[in-house]
Design a protein around this motif. Structure first.
Motif, short mmCIF file in Angstrom:
data_model
loop_
_atom_site.label_atom_id
_atom_site.label_comp_id
_atom_site.label_asym_id
_atom_site.label_seq_id
_atom_site.Cartn_x
_atom_site.Cartn_y
_atom_site.Cartn_z
N ASP A 38 -20.21 -31.99 -10.91
CA ASP A 38 -20.31 -30.71 -10.40
C ASP A 38 -19.91 -29.76 -11.28
OD1 ASP A 38 -20.65 -29.16 -8.05
OD2 ASP A 38 -18.41 -29.24 -7.61
N LEU A 39 -18.91 -30.05 -12.21
CA LEU A 39 -18.48 -29.44 -13.03
C LEU A 39 -19.33 -29.07 -14.12
CD1 LEU A 39 -14.91 -30.66 -13.65
CD2 LEU A 39 -15.28 -28.33 -13.12
N CYS A 40 -20.32 -30.00 -14.49
CA CYS A 40 -21.47 -29.98 -15.52
C CYS A 40 -22.47 -28.90 -14.90
CB CYS A 40 -21.95 -31.23 -15.53
SG CYS A 40 -21.07 -32.41 -16.75
N ARG A 41 -22.73 -28.85 -13.80
CA ARG A 41 -23.65 -28.12 -13.26
C ARG A 41 -22.93 -26.40 -13.17
NH1 ARG A 41 -25.09 -32.21 -9.50
NH2 ARG A 41 -23.34 -31.62 -8.10
N LYS A 42 -21.77 -26.51 -12.96
CA LYS A 42 -21.08 -25.10 -13.27
C LYS A 42 -21.25 -24.65 -14.51
CE LYS A 42 -17.90 -25.66 -9.23
NZ LYS A 42 -16.44 -26.13 -8.65
N ILE A 43 -20.96 -25.45 -15.45
CA ILE A 43 -20.89 -25.06 -16.85
C ILE A 43 -22.37 -24.72 -17.28
CG2 ILE A 43 -20.59 -25.94 -19.23
CD1 ILE A 43 -18.35 -27.36 -17.92
N ARG A 44 -23.52 -25.25 -16.59
CA ARG A 44 -24.65 -25.21 -17.02
C ARG A 44 -25.23 -23.68 -17.46
NH1 ARG A 44 -28.48 -23.29 -18.35
NH2 ARG A 44 -30.53 -23.47 -18.01
N PRO A 45 -24.86 -22.98 -16.48
CA PRO A 45 -25.28 -21.34 -16.57
C PRO A 45 -24.66 -20.72 -17.69
CG PRO A 45 -24.81 -21.71 -14.50
CD PRO A 45 -24.17 -22.80 -15.24
N ILE A 46 -23.36 -21.34 -18.34
CA ILE A 46 -22.77 -20.47 -19.32
C ILE A 46 -22.68 -21.15 -20.70
CG2 ILE A 46 -21.19 -19.00 -17.73
CD1 ILE A 46 -19.19 -21.27 -18.11
N CYS A 47 -23.52 -22.37 -20.64
CA CYS A 47 -23.27 -23.16 -21.80
C CYS A 47 -23.70 -22.53 -23.22
CB CYS A 47 -23.81 -24.57 -21.50
SG CYS A 47 -25.75 -24.40 -21.49
N GLY A 48 -24.72 -21.55 -23.03
CA GLY A 48 -25.04 -21.02 -24.39
C GLY A 48 -24.15 -20.21 -24.81
N ASP A 49 -23.34 -19.17 -23.89
CA ASP A 49 -22.24 -18.37 -24.32
C ASP A 49 -21.29 -19.46 -24.98
OD1 ASP A 49 -23.63 -16.40 -23.47
OD2 ASP A 49 -22.73 -16.40 -21.49
N LEU A 50 -20.87 -20.57 -24.42
CA LEU A 50 -19.87 -21.28 -24.65
C LEU A 50 -19.91 -21.95 -26.23
CD1 LEU A 50 -19.15 -23.33 -21.20
CD2 LEU A 50 -17.63 -21.42 -22.55
N VAL A 51 -20.94 -22.14 -26.68
CA VAL A 51 -21.54 -22.63 -27.87
C VAL A 51 -21.62 -21.40 -28.93
CG1 VAL A 51 -22.47 -24.79 -27.61
CG2 VAL A 51 -23.82 -22.89 -27.61
N ASP A 52 -22.09 -20.09 -28.33
CA ASP A 52 -21.99 -19.01 -29.19
C ASP A 52 -20.70 -18.51 -29.52
OD1 ASP A 52 -24.68 -18.76 -29.26
OD2 ASP A 52 -25.02 -17.30 -27.60
#
Ligand SMILES: Cc1cc2nc3c(=O)[nH]c(=O)nc-3n(C[C@H](O)[C@H](O)[C@H](O)COP(=O)(O)OP(=O)(O)OC[C@H]3O[C@@H](n4cnc5c(N)ncnc54)[C@H](O)[C@@H]3O)c2cc1C
Length: 660
Positions: free
Chosen positions: A628-642
């Motif tokens: 579930d946490l992975c799904r929540k992170i999915r939309p922001i993962c690009g920002d999180l690596v930027d």
């Protein structure tokens, strides 16, 4: 990692939730911390030398080495590499800044990073920490500008981890007031020494000091090994040749054949030999003296750990950006194939690694701050130093193992494209591999962590060898060990968090409550540590040889140390997120922190179940929560690596990350 959906019930449709809107600039500010300007200077320098990433693939080994040397000398001119040295010698006088600069350099070519580490960290660090003012005056100005290149010659073919058993000998010759340096024994030659094969003019040589026929243990000496580029008489050097990676660094073997150096070549911060041949040291115990000397070199370990964590960030940026562009198979739509990162498994593979990278980043921030405080004199007691050494060892071990694992997973996550050198994984994998070995082998480092824990960083800490430690622990008794290690205190805190006693572990606490997560990590650490102490004591009580006892219990010792460092890493992450003001950034970091904590419990759920801290129902709930946490992170993962702020020039990979 079990992802059996039928078992876990994870097939339920994804929940809806308010997504945090991540401000990438604010995230970068948070991650860069106090030394944002230093990190940006290094980013700018890296971008200016980005062509080296491509050239490394086509240059000959000699060309690559020369190119790396040139880059290092030019970078030195910007002040980037000398930040940790005293200002009066042209340095920046800020140890924290020098660690930040080094970590950031890991976004680029890693031969450059390692050459910087050898020249300024190892060679320069040894002169600074083990030498005294005359050495500083003589060597620091030119080594800070890299006009004088040097190497750090400790390891020998025969001995790496066991440095106290080195075979190189430095004998004091009273008649001439010189030391005679000699490679004594077949495998006593120095080996793997960075900068030795081609570029170093000077070497800090670690050798057994003999004065008046008595051995005083390992000491360091400055020895000239080249004059105007030519190897001097009495020294023989061989190239270590092609390596798995880091081929821009010239590693070599060195033999000393009775070369003479003046009495003042002894780096005499902790011990000296008078002209009349009297050995003097304020530290009487030879073990303690040796470990005190080594302890001053801890900065290298902190730097390598940070370098590994930042190299993992590069891999994650590439793999996550690729996963946001690459489509395979129609899944949810017939019009378009699915993005890789919309697959649950792809999220499962990459996001826990992303979360762990954040956790290690903040743990690294803690140890780098501790290093700065101890070496700038803000924290001056001996126990703080010992705790720093232990924490540096543990963070380095976990950070570099993480780099190896994350880089491999990211390579695979990019499929065949990940295998092409243009996409950086060739170099990332090959160059970071040895981070787990140099600056202290990780497994050996975890033994150091365990020793600190078991002896509560007591003043005896440095006096004790492995067997002494076994006897010390057995002598104290299990209860005292646990008391000293703060175990009982921690367990009391756990009871406060989980008032329902043993059942409370399973029924009362929310999985996303950081106190529950920390309680689990603390319980594991405490339980393992208690088990180790008990087993060591039992062995000694049964009259077993301390070495045999240690060997029998060693996997348990390493397990306890690892559990301890895992707890420190989680605490660092929890404290960081707690301190953030409410807002989207805090929400995003909380997601990552929960994912890190729970995927860690999930990975070790067999242990938690064996020890009655997890029922199968709760274990499955954790697996569901991780997904579930992975799904929540999915939309922001690009920002999180930027937010990592890896310069786009360092990503190369135009096809993978979508061009520059
Ligand atoms: C590319 C590169 C650059 C380097 N640069 C330098 C440099 O500039 N200067 C320098 O002085 N050195 C340098 N080194 C040496 C490096 O620090 C050593 O390789 C390292 O300390 C490990 O020593 P070793 O290779 O002898 O391994 P060993 O100590 O022989 O270890 C081999 C294996 O045995 C295990 N092991 C060892 N002891 C124990 C134990 N007590 N219990 C259980 N397991 C154990 C270890 O975990 C490891 O897996 C470099 C090495 C490399 C590869």
């Amino acid at each position: 990692m079990a992802t059996d959906t039928a078992e876990t019930g994870a097939e339920a449709s994804p929940p809806t939730y308010a997504q945090p809107d991540v401000d990438v600039a604010a995230l970068k500010v948070l991650l860069d911390g106090k030394y944002a300007a230093v990190r940006d200077l290094v980013r700018t320098n890296l971008a200016a030398y980005s062509s080296i990433l491509e050239e490394a693939e086509t240059m000959t080994r000699d060309e690559f080495r020369d190119r790396v040397k040139k880059v290092v000398v030019e970078m030195a001119a910007t002040g980037q590499t000398g930040m940790g040295f005293p200002e009066e010698y042209g340095g920046g006088g800020d140890i924290g800044a020098s660690v930040a600069a080094f970590e950031t350099l890991a976004f680029g070519d890693l031969s450059v990073l390692v050459k910087v580490g050898v020249q300024f960290g190892l060679f320069g660090g040894a002169i600074l920490q083990l030498g005294t003012k005359p050495h500083h005056d003589e060597y620091l100005p030119d080594l800070i500008t890299a006009q004088t290149m040097g190497c750090f010659a400790m390891t020998e073919t025969g001995h790496g981890s066991n440095v106290q058993a080195l075979g190189t000998v430095a004998t004091y010759d009273l008649a001439t007031q010189e030391f005679v340096i000699e490679t004594r024994g077949e495998e006593a030659n120095k080996d793997y020494i960075g900068n030795a094969a081609q570029h170093a003019e000077l070497a800090v040589v670690f050798a057994q000091l003999e004065v008046g026929g008595k051995s005083e243990g390992v000491h360091a000496f400055v020895v000239r090994i080249r004059e105007n580029g030519e190897v001097v008489a009495g020294v023989r050097i061989e190239d270590d040749g092609q390596k798995m990676g880091l081929n821009g660094v010239d590693n070599g073997k060195i033999w000393f054949d009775g070369i003479r150096v003046p009495r003042t070549a002894l780096l005499n911060q902790f011990a000296d030999v008078t002209p009349s041949g009297v050995y003097e040291s304020d530290i009487e115990n030879p073990n303690k003296r040796f470990f005190t000397m080594l302890g001053t070199l801890v900065q290298g370990r902190v730097c390598v750990g940070g370098g590994g964590i930042n190299a993992a960030k590069v891999a994650l940026v590439i793999a996550i950006k690729y996963g946001l562009r690459r489509r395979q198979f129609e899944a949810t739509s017939e019009d378009q194939e699915e993005l890789l990162l919309d697959y649950g498994m792809h999220q499962r593979r990459l996001f826990p690694l992303l979360a762990r990278t954040y956790a290690l980043h903040f743990a690294q921030e803690v140890v780098a701050t501790q290093l700065h405080d101890v070496f700038s004199g803000t924290l001056s007691d001996a126990k703080a130093r010992r705790e720093l050494e232990s924490r540096a060892a543990g963070t380095k071990a976990l950070g570099t193992w993480h780099a190896t694992r994350a880089i491999q997973e990211c390579r695979e996550a990019c499929g065949g494209a990940g295998y092409l050198s243009v996409n950086r994984f060739t170099a990332l994998k090959a160059d970071t591999d040895v981070f787990t070995t140099f600056e202290g082998d990780n497994t050996v480092l975890l033994q150091l962590v365990a020793k600190g824990l078991l002896t509560d960083y007591a003043s005896e800490f440095e006096d004790l060898d492995q067997f002494g430690m076994v006897r010390y622990v057995a002598g104290l008794g299990v209860e005292t060990v646990l008391e000293k290690a703060g175990v009982h205190k921690l367990l009391e805190r756990i009871k406060d968090v989980l008032p329902g006693g043993d059942e409370g572990w399973d029924q009362e606490a929310g999985l996303l409550d950081p106190e529950y997560q920390l309680a689990m990590y603390r319980f594991r650490e405490d339980h393992m540590l208690g088990g180790v102490a008990r087993r060591l004591k039992r062995g000694i009580d049964n009259d077993m040889n301390p070495g045999a006892v240690f060997s029998l219990v060693q996997d348990h010792v390493i397990g306890a140390a690892r559990a301890h460092v895992e707890r420190l890493v989680l605490e660092a992450f929890v404290e960081k997120t707690r301190a953030l003001p409410n807002g989207d950034l805090k929400v995003a970091l909380n997601l990552l922190c929960d994912l890190h904590a729970l995927s860690g419990i999930e990975a070790d759920r067999a242990w938690f179940m064996e020890h009655g801290r997890l029922t199968s129902t709760r274990s499955k709930a954790i697996t569901r929560e991780v997904a579930d946490l992975c799904r929540k992170i999915r939309p922001i993962c690009g920002d999180l690596v930027d937010g990592f702020g890896v310069p786009v020039e360092m990503l190369r990979s135009p096809a993978l990350v979508g061009g520059r």
